[in-house]
Design a protein around this motif. Sequence first.
Motif, PDB file in Angstrom:
ATOM      1  N   TRP A   1      20.408  10.137  -4.596  1.00 15.92           N
ATOM      2  CA  TRP A   1      20.044   8.649  -3.998  1.00 15.92           C
ATOM      3  C   TRP A   1      21.350   8.508  -2.669  1.00 15.92           C
ATOM      4  N   ILE A   2      20.454   8.370  -1.635  1.00 21.07           N
ATOM      5  CA  ILE A   2      21.304   8.008  -0.331  1.00 21.07           C
ATOM      6  C   ILE A   2      20.871   6.249   0.522  1.00 21.07           C
ATOM      7  N   ALA A   3      21.785   6.337   0.981  1.00 23.05           N
ATOM      8  CA  ALA A   3      21.398   5.290   1.825  1.00 23.05           C
ATOM      9  C   ALA A   3      21.676   5.477   3.153  1.00 23.05           C
ATOM     10  N   PHE A   4      21.089   4.294   4.110  1.00 23.81           N
ATOM     11  CA  PHE A   4      21.827   3.958   5.252  1.00 23.81           C
ATOM     12  C   PHE A   4      21.990   3.428   5.730  1.00 23.81           C
ATOM     13  N   ILE A   5      23.488   2.760   6.288  1.00 24.45           N
ATOM     14  CA  ILE A   5      24.047   1.374   7.081  1.00 24.45           C
ATOM     15  C   ILE A   5      24.159   1.580   7.878  1.00 24.45           C
ATOM     16  N   ASP A   6      24.038   0.070   8.555  1.00 23.58           N
ATOM     17  CA  ASP A   6      24.220   0.252   9.502  1.00 23.58           C
ATOM     18  C   ASP A   6      26.112   0.427   9.994  1.00 23.58           C
TER      19      ASP A   6
ATOM     20  N   GLY B   1      12.600  16.149  -4.096  1.00 23.16           N
ATOM     21  CA  GLY B   1      12.937  15.675  -5.859  1.00 23.16           C
ATOM     22  C   GLY B   1      14.301  16.012  -5.393  1.00 23.16           C
ATOM     23  N   ASP B   2      15.158  16.141  -4.150  1.00 20.20           N
ATOM     24  CA  ASP B   2      16.614  15.854  -3.565  1.00 20.20           C
ATOM     25  C   ASP B   2      16.998  14.955  -3.168  1.00 20.20           C
ATOM     26  N   ALA B   3      16.443  14.150  -2.750  1.00 17.55           N
ATOM     27  CA  ALA B   3      17.313  12.791  -2.202  1.00 17.55           C
ATOM     28  C   ALA B   3      16.544  11.362  -2.020  1.00 17.55           C
ATOM     29  N   HIS B   4      16.345  10.957  -3.048  1.00 18.69           N
ATOM     30  CA  HIS B   4      15.545   9.593  -2.965  1.00 18.69           C
ATOM     31  C   HIS B   4      16.579   8.114  -1.630  1.00 18.69           C
TER      32      HIS B   4
ATOM     33  N   GLY C   1       1.265  -1.307   0.514  1.00 19.83           N
ATOM     34  CA  GLY C   1      -0.308   0.022   0.069  1.00 19.83           C
ATOM     35  C   GLY C   1       1.114   1.501   0.228  1.00 19.83           C
ATOM     36  N   GLU C   2       2.443   1.204   0.069  1.00 25.31           N
ATOM     37  CA  GLU C   2       3.418   2.775  -0.128  1.00 25.31           C
ATOM     38  C   GLU C   2       2.891   3.075  -1.093  1.00 25.31           C
ATOM     39  N   ASP C   3       2.549   4.815  -0.584  1.00 24.46           N
ATOM     40  CA  ASP C   3       2.606   5.342  -2.238  1.00 24.46           C
ATOM     41  C   ASP C   3       3.489   6.940  -1.945  1.00 24.46           C
ATOM     42  N   GLN C   4       4.407   6.613  -1.118  1.00 22.16           N
ATOM     43  CA  GLN C   4       5.412   7.523  -0.946  1.00 22.16           C
ATOM     44  C   GLN C   4       6.674   6.987  -1.277  1.00 22.16           C
ATOM     45  N   GLY C   5       6.533   5.691  -1.530  1.00 18.63           N
ATOM     46  CA  GLY C   5       8.058   5.762  -2.449  1.00 18.63           C
ATOM     47  C   GLY C   5       7.560   4.113  -3.480  1.00 18.63           C
ATOM     48  N   VAL C   6       8.069   2.699  -3.133  1.00 25.57           N
ATOM     49  CA  VAL C   6       8.581   1.578  -3.827  1.00 25.57           C
ATOM     50  C   VAL C   6       9.070   0.765  -3.074  1.00 25.57           C
ATOM     51  N   GLU C   7       8.544  -0.805  -3.694  1.00 26.12           N
ATOM     52  CA  GLU C   7       9.036  -1.554  -2.958  1.00 26.12           C
ATOM     53  C   GLU C   7       9.529  -2.283  -4.601  1.00 26.12           C
ATOM     54  N   LEU C   8      10.462  -2.132  -5.387  1.00 29.40           N
ATOM     55  CA  LEU C   8      10.789  -3.509  -5.961  1.00 29.40           C
ATOM     56  C   LEU C   8      11.018  -4.589  -6.003  1.00 29.40           C
ATOM     57  N   VAL C   9      10.761  -5.467  -7.569  1.00 35.51           N
ATOM     58  CA  VAL C   9      11.298  -6.646  -7.643  1.00 35.51           C
ATOM     59  C   VAL C   9      12.383  -6.526  -8.384  1.00 35.51           C
TER      60      VAL C   9
END
Length: 162
Positions: free
Chosen positions: A117-122, A78-81, A50-58
Amino acid sequence: MPGQGNRRDGDCARRIVRHDWSWLKVWAQDPVVDLRLGPVDAEWFEHVLGEDQGVELVVEDGRGRPIGLVGCVWDPTGDAHVISDLCVDPARRRAGLGRRSLKAALSWAGHPEPRRWIAFIDEKNAPAREFFHSMGWEDQGMDAWLIRVSLPLVSGPDDHRC
């Protein structure tokens, strides 16, 4: 419509759909998937459907077999997904599926156009940090206990749809 299209040779990304739960619940039993992504359970699955603020892609290979799953959260400015999650078929780890999955997900034409694009890593997840660095992502400092990595875009997305 974004996320719809003809199968092409090679990998392609598409939105997750209800019938994906049949294979995804098997992946979710893997201890590494559980450790790194947290509980991938029916509640999580309903949320991403049901997500509408992004997407889960296969991400599927050229034969239509799932090789990866990549979550994306869209920045309305539109700055950083954000790449919110990334996992590959646990039975085929260390075969380059992470690279293929991330490339197909970032190239999926259904994303609103971001500047980066950004990502957060432990900070304890050295393999993930090495993976993103090998893909050209750069450290951008710490955010709580997470390392922030970023990938500026140099061109628009390709169309890697299924």
